[in-house]
Design a protein around this motif. Structure first.
Motif, PDB file in Angstrom:
ATOM      1  N   TRP A  86       0.853  -1.190   0.000  1.00 20.12           N
ATOM      2  CA  TRP A  86       0.000   0.000   0.000  1.00 20.12           C
ATOM      3  C   TRP A  86       0.887   1.238   0.000  1.00 20.12           C
ATOM      4  O   TRP A  86       1.544   1.542   0.999  1.00 20.12           O
ATOM      5  CB  TRP A  86      -0.910   0.024   1.225  1.00 20.12           C
ATOM      6  N   PRO A  87       0.929   2.004  -1.096  1.00 17.78           N
ATOM      7  CA  PRO A  87       1.673   3.262  -1.105  1.00 17.78           C
ATOM      8  C   PRO A  87       0.785   4.405  -0.605  1.00 17.78           C
ATOM      9  O   PRO A  87      -0.331   4.594  -1.104  1.00 17.78           O
ATOM     10  CB  PRO A  87       2.007   3.449  -2.590  1.00 17.78           C
ATOM     11  N   ILE A  88       1.237   5.144   0.405  1.00 16.93           N
ATOM     12  CA  ILE A  88       0.412   6.240   0.916  1.00 16.93           C
ATOM     13  C   ILE A  88       0.600   7.490   0.064  1.00 16.93           C
ATOM     14  O   ILE A  88       1.371   7.489  -0.908  1.00 16.93           O
ATOM     15  CB  ILE A  88       0.697   6.518   2.409  1.00 16.93           C
ATOM     16  N   ASP A  89      -0.073   8.568   0.432  1.00 19.89           N
ATOM     17  CA  ASP A  89      -0.134   9.744  -0.430  1.00 19.89           C
ATOM     18  C   ASP A  89       1.112  10.621  -0.401  1.00 19.89           C
ATOM     19  O   ASP A  89       1.124  11.692  -1.004  1.00 19.89           O
ATOM     20  CB  ASP A  89      -1.370  10.592  -0.099  1.00 19.89           C
ATOM     21  N   THR A  90       2.171  10.181   0.265  1.00 19.06           N
ATOM     22  CA  THR A  90       3.444  10.919   0.207  1.00 19.06           C
ATOM     23  C   THR A  90       4.355  10.372  -0.885  1.00 19.06           C
ATOM     24  O   THR A  90       5.500  10.821  -1.005  1.00 19.06           O
ATOM     25  CB  THR A  90       4.185  10.850   1.548  1.00 19.06           C
ATOM     26  N   VAL A  91       3.860   9.413  -1.673  1.00 16.82           N
ATOM     27  CA  VAL A  91       4.699   8.799  -2.709  1.00 16.82           C
ATOM     28  C   VAL A  91       3.952   8.688  -4.030  1.00 16.82           C
ATOM     29  O   VAL A  91       2.721   8.769  -4.092  1.00 16.82           O
ATOM     30  CB  VAL A  91       5.177   7.384  -2.294  1.00 16.82           C
ATOM     31  N   TYR A  92       4.755   8.503  -5.093  1.00 13.01           N
ATOM     32  CA  TYR A  92       4.264   8.002  -6.368  1.00 13.01           C
ATOM     33  C   TYR A  92       4.627   6.519  -6.439  1.00 13.01           C
ATOM     34  O   TYR A  92       5.541   6.057  -5.745  1.00 13.01           O
ATOM     35  CB  TYR A  92       4.947   8.693  -7.547  1.00 13.01           C
ATOM     36  N   PHE A  93       3.931   5.791  -7.304  1.00 14.55           N
ATOM     37  CA  PHE A  93       4.381   4.434  -7.604  1.00 14.55           C
ATOM     38  C   PHE A  93       4.311   4.199  -9.106  1.00 14.55           C
ATOM     39  O   PHE A  93       3.498   4.803  -9.816  1.00 14.55           O
ATOM     40  CB  PHE A  93       3.578   3.381  -6.838  1.00 14.55           C
ATOM     41  N   ILE A  94       5.206   3.357  -9.574  1.00 19.08           N
ATOM     42  CA  ILE A  94       5.237   2.940 -10.974  1.00 19.08           C
ATOM     43  C   ILE A  94       4.643   1.541 -11.018  1.00 19.08           C
ATOM     44  O   ILE A  94       5.105   0.656 -10.302  1.00 19.08           O
ATOM     45  CB  ILE A  94       6.676   2.937 -11.522  1.00 19.08           C
ATOM     46  N   PRO A  95       3.607   1.321 -11.801  1.00 22.45           N
ATOM     47  CA  PRO A  95       2.911   0.027 -11.767  1.00 22.45           C
ATOM     48  C   PRO A  95       3.784  -1.141 -12.200  1.00 22.45           C
ATOM     49  O   PRO A  95       4.815  -0.974 -12.861  1.00 22.45           O
ATOM     50  CB  PRO A  95       1.734   0.240 -12.728  1.00 22.45           C
ATOM     51  N   ASN A  96       3.321  -2.309 -11.816  1.00 24.36           N
ATOM     52  CA  ASN A  96       4.052  -3.556 -12.026  1.00 24.36           C
ATOM     53  C   ASN A  96       4.502  -3.754 -13.467  1.00 24.36           C
ATOM     54  O   ASN A  96       5.654  -4.122 -13.734  1.00 24.36           O
ATOM     55  CB  ASN A  96       3.165  -4.726 -11.579  1.00 24.36           C
ATOM     56  N   GLU A  97       3.613  -3.482 -14.422  1.00 19.78           N
ATOM     57  CA  GLU A  97       3.935  -3.778 -15.813  1.00 19.78           C
ATOM     58  C   GLU A  97       5.033  -2.880 -16.385  1.00 19.78           C
ATOM     59  O   GLU A  97       5.608  -3.179 -17.437  1.00 19.78           O
ATOM     60  CB  GLU A  97       2.682  -3.682 -16.683  1.00 19.78           C
ATOM     61  N   GLN A  98       5.351  -1.776 -15.691  1.00 20.67           N
ATOM     62  CA  GLN A  98       6.401  -0.870 -16.157  1.00 20.67           C
ATOM     63  C   GLN A  98       7.678  -0.975 -15.333  1.00 20.67           C
ATOM     64  O   GLN A  98       8.703  -0.395 -15.692  1.00 20.67           O
ATOM     65  CB  GLN A  98       5.897   0.577 -16.117  1.00 20.67           C
ATOM     66  N   SER A  99       7.627  -1.694 -14.225  1.00 20.02           N
ATOM     67  CA  SER A  99       8.753  -1.748 -13.291  1.00 20.02           C
ATOM     68  C   SER A  99       9.670  -2.919 -13.594  1.00 20.02           C
ATOM     69  O   SER A  99       9.206  -4.043 -13.814  1.00 20.02           O
ATOM     70  CB  SER A  99       8.239  -1.859 -11.843  1.00 20.02           C
ATOM     71  N   ASP A 100      10.958  -2.635 -13.597  1.00 19.90           N
ATOM     72  CA  ASP A 100      11.956  -3.706 -13.680  1.00 19.90           C
ATOM     73  C   ASP A 100      13.232  -3.241 -12.991  1.00 19.90           C
ATOM     74  O   ASP A 100      13.334  -2.103 -12.527  1.00 19.90           O
ATOM     75  CB  ASP A 100      12.213  -4.138 -15.125  1.00 19.90           C
ATOM     76  N   PHE A 101      14.215  -4.137 -12.892  1.00 26.49           N
ATOM     77  CA  PHE A 101      15.439  -3.824 -12.168  1.00 26.49           C
ATOM     78  C   PHE A 101      16.202  -2.677 -12.826  1.00 26.49           C
ATOM     79  O   PHE A 101      16.770  -1.819 -12.138  1.00 26.49           O
ATOM     80  CB  PHE A 101      16.332  -5.065 -12.068  1.00 26.49           C
TER      81      PHE A 101
END
Length: 350
Positions: free
Chosen positions: A254-269
Motif C-alpha cells: 500500500w503506497p500512501i499519499d506521500t509517494v508516487y508508484f510505478i505500476p508492475n507492468e512498467q517496473s523492472d530492475f
C-alpha cells in the motif's frame, strides 16, 4: 524485586532533536537520525553514543539505537540521560512503550516528551536489564547482519548498472558505435515516455489494521495493513518529505499519499537502478515535494530492449537473494517484538 512499576521519565530523559536544514549540511561520516532512522550524513555530531532516538512527529513508534556520534534531527526525540539504566534496555523499553502509542494531535502525528515522561512502564534492576538485552540483541545482531548483506547486494547491482549503462561496458560494446554520446540503438527520452507516476492513497495510522502487506511512505516501510493497493513488484518514489527516494517493492503493498508508484507492468530492475541518477528535485516552497510534471520532464538514457532484458536477467539472482533476506528479517523482527512484549510484561522470566 527485580521488576518494578515506574514512569518512563524515571528510566530516561528525552530531549527534542536539533534543526539541520539541507542547505547547511556538509557531507561527512556522521549519521543524521530523524523520526524514520538515518536519513543523511553531516560532518559534525551533535550527540555522543550510545544514542536512542525515536520519532517526535511523522513516524511515531520507531526506535533507533546508535553506537557512533550522531546528529538527532528536530523531527525526533533522543535520550540525554539514561539515569544509570542499560542504554539498549532503554531502547527496547521505549520501543515496547510506543508501539501502540496514539497521538493526541489530529493533523500531524506528534508526541510531547513531557507527556511521554509520565507514561507508566515496568523497569528492572540493572542485572535483569542486561539479561533481557542479551536475549533480544541476538535477534538484532542477525537482523543487522542480514541488513548489511542486503546493502552489499544492492551495491553490487548498482556497480553492475554503472558498468553497463554509465561506462557503456556492456556485453558486445566493442562492436557498437557511440552516436551523440550514447550507444547506437539507445535513446534519451523524457520520463513521461518511459513510465507513469501514479499517486499513492492516504491511509492514516489509525485506519490501518496490522497485516501482511507493507505500507510505504517516502521514508520506506512505515507500517503494515491487512489489504494491499498495488501489486508487486513495483517501484515507489518519494513525493513529499523525502523527495526522490526510490524503493523496489517485491510484494503487494500500500503506497500512501506521500509517494508516487510505478505500476508492475512498467517496473523492472533496470528502471529501479536508473531512477536515482535522473535528478529529482524539490519543487515546493513549503513542505519538500516532487512535482509530477517536473519529474516527467527529466530525461533518461534508455538502452535497447535486448540489453535491458539481458541486464534484468543478470541481476535477478541478486534481487532474489535480497528478497529472501528481507523476508527473513521481517520474521526475525516479528519474533523479537513478540518476545520483547512478553519479557516486558513479565510473561517470560529471564
Amino acid at each position: 524485586m527485580s521488576w518494578y512499576d515506574c514512569t518512563l521519565g524515571d528510566v530516561v530523559k528525552l530531549q527534542r532533536g536539533h534543526d539541520l536544514p539541507e542547505r547547511v549540511r556538509v557531507d561527512g561520516p556522521v549519521p543524521i537520525v530523524s523520526s524514520s532512522g538515518i536519513t543523511g550524513r553531516h560532518n559534525v555530531p551533535k550527540a555522543d553514543p550510545p544514542g536512542v532516538v525515536t520519532g517526535r512527529y511523522g513516524t511515531i513508534g520507531e526506535v533507533f539505537f546508535v553506537d557512533e556520534p550522531y546528529w538527532p534531527l528536530n523531527t525526533a526525540l533522543y535520550v540525554v540521560d539514561f539515569k544509570g539504566n542499560d542504554p539498549r534496555f532503554a531502547a527496547y523499553l521505549l520501543r515496547n512503550t510506543l508501539k501502540n502509542y496514539k497521538s493526541e494531535k489530529a493533523a500531524v502525528p506528534g508526541v510531547d516528551r513531557n507527556v511521554l515522561h509520565l507514561l507508566k512502564v515496568r523497569s528492572a534492576q540493572r542485572s535483569e536489564q542486561e539479561r533481557v538485552v542479551s536475549i533480544l540483541s541476538a535477534y538484532d545482531d542477525l537482523i543487522e547482519n542480514n541488513r548489511r548483506r542486503i546493502m552489499l547486494l544492492e551495491e553490487a547491482a548498482r556497480m553492475f548498472y554503472r558498468e553497463w549503462f554509465v561506462h557503456f561496458r556492456f556485453p558486445g560494446h566493442e562492436h557498437v558505435k557511440v552516436i551523440d554520446g550514447i550507444p547506437e540503438g539507445w535513446e534519451r527520452p523524457h520520463l513521461r515516455d518511459v513510465l507513469e507516476l501514479r499517486y499513492g492513497k492516504a491511509l492514516n495510522k489509525e485506519a490501518r489494521v496490522e497485516g501482511q502487506f507493507p505500507v510505504y511512505g517516502s521514508s520506506g516501510i512505515v507500517g503494515t495493513h491487512q489489504a494491499a493497493l498495488v501489486s508487486g513488484p513495483a517501484i515507489v518514489i518519494g513525493r513529499k518529505g523525502n523527495v526522490g527516494t526510490v524503493y523496489w517493492v517485491q510484494v503487494d503493498f500500500w503506497p500512501i499519499d506521500t509517494v508516487y508508484f510505478i505500476p508492475n507492468e512498467q517496473s523492472d530492475f533496470w528502471l529501479y537502478l536508473a531512477l536515482p541518477s535522473v535528478g529529482f528535485q524539490n519543487t515546493d516552497s513549503g513542505v519538500p515535494g516532487l512535482n509530477r510534471d517536473f519529474a516527467y520532464s527529466r530525461k533518461i538514457i534508455r538502452p535497447s530492449d535486448r540489453m535491458r532484458r539481458l541486464f534484468n536477467e543478470s541481476v535477478a539472482p541478486m534481487f532474489a537473494q535480497r528478497t529472501t533476506l528481507t523476508n527473513t528479517n521481517q520474521k526475525l523482527t516479528q519474533a523479537r517484538d513478540l518476545l520483547l512484549s512478553r519479557l516486558m510484561n513479565g510473561e517470560i522470566a529471564v
